[in-house]
Design an enzyme around this catalytic site. Structure first.
Site, PDB file in Angstrom:
ATOM      1  N   ALA A  65      -6.714  -5.148  17.005  1.00 12.89           N
ATOM      2  CA  ALA A  65      -7.743  -5.445  18.000  1.00 12.89           C
ATOM      3  C   ALA A  65      -7.629  -6.872  18.514  1.00 12.89           C
ATOM      4  O   ALA A  65      -7.233  -7.798  17.791  1.00 12.89           O
ATOM      5  CB  ALA A  65      -9.126  -5.223  17.405  1.00 12.89           C
ATOM      6  N   GLY A 108      -5.431  -1.878  14.085  1.00 14.85           N
ATOM      7  CA  GLY A 108      -5.606  -0.798  15.040  1.00 14.85           C
ATOM      8  C   GLY A 108      -4.300  -0.217  15.538  1.00 14.85           C
ATOM      9  O   GLY A 108      -4.229   0.952  15.923  1.00 14.85           O
ATOM     10  N   GLU A 111      -3.387   2.345  13.157  1.00 17.39           N
ATOM     11  CA  GLU A 111      -4.267   3.497  13.338  1.00 17.39           C
ATOM     12  C   GLU A 111      -3.841   4.355  14.522  1.00 17.39           C
ATOM     13  O   GLU A 111      -3.874   5.593  14.448  1.00 17.39           O
ATOM     14  CB  GLU A 111      -5.710   3.015  13.493  1.00 17.39           C
ATOM     15  CG  GLU A 111      -6.268   2.475  12.185  1.00 17.39           C
ATOM     16  CD  GLU A 111      -7.601   1.756  12.349  1.00 17.39           C
ATOM     17  OE1 GLU A 111      -8.540   2.101  11.623  1.00 17.39           O
ATOM     18  OE2 GLU A 111      -7.693   0.847  13.196  1.00 17.39           O
ATOM     19  N   GLU A 131      -6.996  -5.123   7.837  1.00 18.14           N
ATOM     20  CA  GLU A 131      -8.318  -5.627   8.223  1.00 18.14           C
ATOM     21  C   GLU A 131      -9.023  -6.390   7.111  1.00 18.14           C
ATOM     22  O   GLU A 131      -9.795  -7.320   7.380  1.00 18.14           O
ATOM     23  CB  GLU A 131      -9.205  -4.459   8.691  1.00 18.14           C
ATOM     24  CG  GLU A 131      -8.810  -3.855  10.029  1.00 18.14           C
ATOM     25  CD  GLU A 131      -7.764  -2.761   9.907  1.00 18.14           C
ATOM     26  OE1 GLU A 131      -7.533  -2.060  10.898  1.00 18.14           O
ATOM     27  OE2 GLU A 131      -7.172  -2.609   8.800  1.00 18.14           O
TER      28      GLU A 131
END
Length: 257
Positions: A65, A108, A111, A131
């Site tokens: 992110a 992310g 992901e 994270e």
């Protein structure tokens, strides 16, 4: 369709979407919105039988992110829920989605890759749900997909420690399908997409559906799902073509009908 945070193109039988927010292809709300739009665009194109998601540049697939924009000045809960819906859409996409990781896939980015059906990773690149190094946890499905892909024990270790997993270990764990040489990830992904484009599209779609619907179901329910999909595909023109080609000792010509 023109995009500001993506590069999108079509080739014969497949499409390529590149995350394009240099230098790290970081995830922002506009990027997620445009990714959702690209999924719609190519889902409706019958000439596209596979989709490749990669990163612009040659060093980073996606570093996660954009911390300067993704979690500030807006509704974070809405952003996370929307992002989850887009990644779940990738996972449920009716055509195979290939992650061509031309570099590191962290946070992310990891992901997004894990939501894809198939994953290719550059040798020397790393993946990871990192994270916890920032005092937070994955928010786009990492805590759910990583244990399902590689098992609970190693996934917990990696997520709690914020580990960046080396490419060789990603392959050994089954987190990726293949490793590619430097500069060869996208070419390898395109070669795979060309193979997929020759496969029967209805059968491919129903395999994707059967696996996704049945994987978490009790075995009896999962077998019923498979039976329904088998009987559905058996009456297609592609099935007739495949069987006729087998007896005729020729290559089948699948039309998606």
């Amino acid at each position: 369709m023109a995009y500001e945070t993506l590069l999108a193109s079509r080739e014969e039988g497949f499409a390529v979407v590149a995350l394009n927010r240099p230098p790290a292809n970081a995830i922002s709300e506009p990027l997620v919105q445009e990714l959702d739009a690209a999924l719609s665009e190519f889902a409706e194109d019958d000439t596209v039988r596979a989709l490749i998601i990669t990163g612009a540049g040659d060093k980073i697939f996606c570093a996660g992110a954009d911390l300067g924009s993704a979690f500030s000045g807006g509704n974070v809960d809405r952003f996370i829920r929307f992002g989850n819906s887009v990644l779940r859409r990738i996972e449920r996409y009716p055509k195979p989605v290939i992650a061509a990781m031309n570099g590191h896939a962290l946070g992310g980015g990891c992901e997004i890759a894990m939501a894809c059906h198939l994953r290719l990773l550059k040798e020397g690149a790393r993946m990871g749900q990192t994270e916890s190094n920032l005092g937070i946890i994955p928010g786009f499905g990492g805590t759910q997909r990583m244990p399902r892909l590689i098992g609970r024990t190693k996934a917990l270790e990696f997520m709690i420690l914020g580990t960046q997993i080396p490419s060789e270990e990603c392959l050994a764990l089954g987190l990726v399908n293949r490793l590619s040489k430097e500069g060869g990830v996208l070419d390898d992904a395109k070669a795979l997409a060309r193979q997929i484009a020759k496969r029967p599209p209805i059968a491919t779609r129903l395999i994707l559906e059967a696996v996704d619907d049945g994987l978490e179901a009790p075995i009896d329910q999962a077998l019923e799902i498979e039976t329904r999909h088998f009987t559905k595909v058996l009456i297609t023109e592609d099935a007739a073509e495949g069987i006729q080609a087998f007896f005729g000792k020729r290559e089948p010509r699948f039309k998606g009908q």
